[in-house]
Design a protein around this motif. Structure first.
Motif, mmCIF file in Angstrom:
data_model
loop_
_atom_site.group_PDB
_atom_site.id
_atom_site.type_symbol
_atom_site.label_atom_id
_atom_site.label_comp_id
_atom_site.label_asym_id
_atom_site.label_seq_id
_atom_site.Cartn_x
_atom_site.Cartn_y
_atom_site.Cartn_z
ATOM 1 N N ILE A 74 -19.295 53.536 35.905
ATOM 2 C CA ILE A 74 -18.306 54.618 35.760
ATOM 3 C C ILE A 74 -17.267 54.529 36.872
ATOM 4 O O ILE A 74 -16.063 54.699 36.646
ATOM 5 C CB ILE A 74 -19.012 55.995 35.779
ATOM 6 C CG1 ILE A 74 -19.881 56.169 34.527
ATOM 7 C CG2 ILE A 74 -17.991 57.130 35.881
ATOM 8 C CD1 ILE A 74 -20.751 57.407 34.560
ATOM 9 N N TYR A 75 -17.740 54.238 38.073
ATOM 10 C CA TYR A 75 -16.852 54.132 39.235
ATOM 11 C C TYR A 75 -15.838 53.003 39.043
ATOM 12 O O TYR A 75 -14.626 53.207 39.232
ATOM 13 C CB TYR A 75 -17.696 53.877 40.484
ATOM 14 C CG TYR A 75 -16.893 53.584 41.735
ATOM 15 C CD1 TYR A 75 -16.115 54.573 42.340
ATOM 16 C CD2 TYR A 75 -16.926 52.319 42.331
ATOM 17 C CE1 TYR A 75 -15.392 54.310 43.491
ATOM 18 C CE2 TYR A 75 -16.207 52.055 43.482
ATOM 19 C CZ TYR A 75 -15.445 53.049 44.056
ATOM 20 O OH TYR A 75 -14.721 52.782 45.197
ATOM 21 N N ILE A 76 -16.295 51.840 38.645
ATOM 22 C CA ILE A 76 -15.401 50.706 38.458
ATOM 23 C C ILE A 76 -14.427 50.979 37.326
ATOM 24 O O ILE A 76 -13.221 50.677 37.437
ATOM 25 C CB ILE A 76 -16.204 49.421 38.183
ATOM 26 C CG1 ILE A 76 -16.929 48.976 39.447
ATOM 27 C CG2 ILE A 76 -15.287 48.311 37.677
ATOM 28 C CD1 ILE A 76 -16.008 48.630 40.603
ATOM 29 N N ASN A 77 -14.902 51.566 36.244
ATOM 30 C CA ASN A 77 -14.007 51.871 35.115
ATOM 31 C C ASN A 77 -12.915 52.854 35.519
ATOM 32 O O ASN A 77 -11.781 52.769 35.041
ATOM 33 C CB ASN A 77 -14.811 52.428 33.927
ATOM 34 C CG ASN A 77 -15.611 51.346 33.216
ATOM 35 O OD1 ASN A 77 -15.217 50.183 33.204
ATOM 36 N ND2 ASN A 77 -16.727 51.723 32.615
ATOM 37 N N SER A 78 -13.242 53.767 36.430
ATOM 38 C CA SER A 78 -12.222 54.721 36.892
ATOM 39 C C SER A 78 -11.162 54.000 37.716
ATOM 40 O O SER A 78 -9.964 54.302 37.607
ATOM 41 C CB SER A 78 -12.865 55.839 37.710
ATOM 42 O OG SER A 78 -13.307 55.369 38.983
ATOM 43 N N LEU A 79 -11.566 53.008 38.528
ATOM 44 C CA LEU A 79 -10.592 52.245 39.305
ATOM 45 C C LEU A 79 -9.709 51.395 38.401
ATOM 46 O O LEU A 79 -8.498 51.276 38.632
ATOM 47 C CB LEU A 79 -11.314 51.348 40.312
ATOM 48 C CG LEU A 79 -12.049 52.044 41.460
ATOM 49 C CD1 LEU A 79 -12.709 51.020 42.364
ATOM 50 C CD2 LEU A 79 -11.096 52.916 42.270
ATOM 51 N N ILE A 80 -10.314 50.803 37.385
ATOM 52 C CA ILE A 80 -9.529 50.004 36.439
ATOM 53 C C ILE A 80 -8.498 50.878 35.742
ATOM 54 O O ILE A 80 -7.336 50.487 35.557
ATOM 55 C CB ILE A 80 -10.460 49.322 35.412
ATOM 56 C CG1 ILE A 80 -11.336 48.283 36.108
ATOM 57 C CG2 ILE A 80 -9.648 48.662 34.302
ATOM 58 C CD1 ILE A 80 -12.402 47.675 35.210
ATOM 59 N N ALA A 81 -8.901 52.093 35.357
ATOM 60 C CA ALA A 81 -7.968 53.018 34.704
ATOM 61 C C ALA A 81 -6.836 53.393 35.653
ATOM 62 O O ALA A 81 -5.671 53.512 35.236
ATOM 63 C CB ALA A 81 -8.713 54.266 34.245
ATOM 64 N N TYR A 82 -7.144 53.567 36.938
ATOM 65 C CA TYR A 82 -6.123 53.932 37.922
ATOM 66 C C TYR A 82 -5.092 52.826 38.135
ATOM 67 O O TYR A 82 -3.963 53.098 38.550
ATOM 68 C CB TYR A 82 -6.776 54.272 39.264
ATOM 69 C CG TYR A 82 -7.390 55.653 39.331
ATOM 70 C CD1 TYR A 82 -7.230 56.567 38.287
ATOM 71 C CD2 TYR A 82 -8.124 56.057 40.443
ATOM 72 C CE1 TYR A 82 -7.794 57.822 38.361
ATOM 73 C CE2 TYR A 82 -8.687 57.319 40.524
ATOM 74 C CZ TYR A 82 -8.524 58.200 39.478
ATOM 75 O OH TYR A 82 -9.069 59.449 39.545
ATOM 76 N N THR A 83 -5.465 51.573 37.880
ATOM 77 C CA THR A 83 -4.506 50.481 38.087
ATOM 78 C C THR A 83 -3.338 50.562 37.115
ATOM 79 O O THR A 83 -2.287 49.972 37.356
ATOM 80 C CB THR A 83 -5.187 49.101 37.926
ATOM 81 O OG1 THR A 83 -5.674 48.952 36.589
ATOM 82 C CG2 THR A 83 -6.318 48.949 38.916
ATOM 83 N N ASP A 84 -3.513 51.273 36.015
ATOM 84 C CA ASP A 84 -2.434 51.416 35.032
ATOM 85 C C ASP A 84 -1.549 52.618 35.327
ATOM 86 O O ASP A 84 -0.637 52.939 34.566
ATOM 87 C CB ASP A 84 -3.024 51.549 33.621
ATOM 88 C CG ASP A 84 -3.774 50.294 33.191
ATOM 89 O OD1 ASP A 84 -3.326 49.198 33.570
ATOM 90 O OD2 ASP A 84 -4.791 50.420 32.486
#
Length: 271
Positions: free
Chosen positions: A119-129
């Motif tokens: 969940i943590y990594i997916n949130s960072l990936i979403a923030y990159t956009d």
């Protein structure tokens, strides 16, 4: 086109359809997640490979060589979270967490994935956009979240993250024979052996009876001669791995040392 979105603590990297290799000094603990592609790290004694979905901790004060390989018809993608000493010291004070012993371990440690880390990594990936990672407060919050999750995944990480000691004075001869192929400045070698630059130079000449710069070049060229003559390697395949910045400099230095160019060496590994 390559893409790198970064701020003071979190970096998203995307390399299109190309292999990249190089080396660098890792000054801070780094959490790294492989979104896609393959990353191979080498600390001079051991190789560490990471593929899609791998999550790892790279320890600070390491000399590391790397190869980044994108997947077939795809992109190399990764996220790196830098845990600098100030942030970890602040975290230690705020949460009353301290190292209780000196933890000796590998340069690169694999982290077992779990639901919260995903969940943590997916949130960072979403923030990159978005532009959220340009917000210092959000970045600090996400890094602290990563530290908490890391400690929950393995309690032994506490003794790694919160060990704030600097490199102690170590055996110079053993260290240099292991790390001579890294292309770093002398002051970096000095720091990693627990010495000032002046003390490093003095101890070096007492140990090897030659200056550090001359020894490094001679050692690298001797290894190059061995790889070419005994293993049939090409100059273009080895000069970077041996700490030379460009092929022309390597060829000139090789000829000066051995009296002929690398191309004139006849491999005898089959004799």
């Amino acid at each position: 086109m390559d893409i790198k979105k970064s701020n003071s603590g979190i970096i998203y990297s995307c390399y299109h359809n190309q292999n990249r290799d190089g080396e660098h000094f890792v000054p801070e603990h780094t959490l790294s997640f492989q979104i896609d592609g393959k990353l191979t790290l080498n600390d001079g004694t051991k190789e560490y490979s990471s593929t899609k979905g791998s999550f790892r901790l790279i320890r600070r004060n390491q000399l590391i060589k790397f190869i980044k390989q994108p997947p077939e018809k795809g992109d190399f993608k990764s996220i790196s979270i830098y845990l600098d000493q100030k942030m970890l010291k602040d975290f230690s004070l705020e949460n009353n967490i301290v190292a209780t012993s000196v933890k000796k371990s590998a340069s690169v440690l694999n982290i077992k994935n779990n639901t919260l880390l995903d969940i943590y990594i997916n949130s960072l990936i979403a923030y990159t956009d978005t532009d959220y990672l340009n917000n210092g407060a959000i970045v600090k919050t996400k890094i602290n979240e990563g530290i908490l999750l890391l400690l929950q995944s393995n309690a032994e990480f506490k003794d790694i993250l919160f060990d704030f000691s600097e490199p102690h004075k170590i055996n110079l001869e053993a260290f240099m024979n292991q790390n001579y192929h890294f292309n770093v400045k002398l002051d970096r070698f000095a720091y990693l052996t627990g010495r000032s630059l002046a003390t490093f130079k003095r101890d070096f000449e007492k140990t090897f009876n030659i200056t550090p710069r001359k020894w490094l070049q001679k050692k690298r060229l001797q290894q190059a001669h061995y790889l070419i003559s005994k293993e049939g390697k090409k100059s273009s395949d080895i000069y970077l791995d041996l700490g030379f910045e460009d092929l022309t400099h390597f060829s000139h230095a090789f000829k000066k040392e051995f009296g002929c160019s690398p191309k004139k060496i006849i491999p005898n590994f089959y004799l």
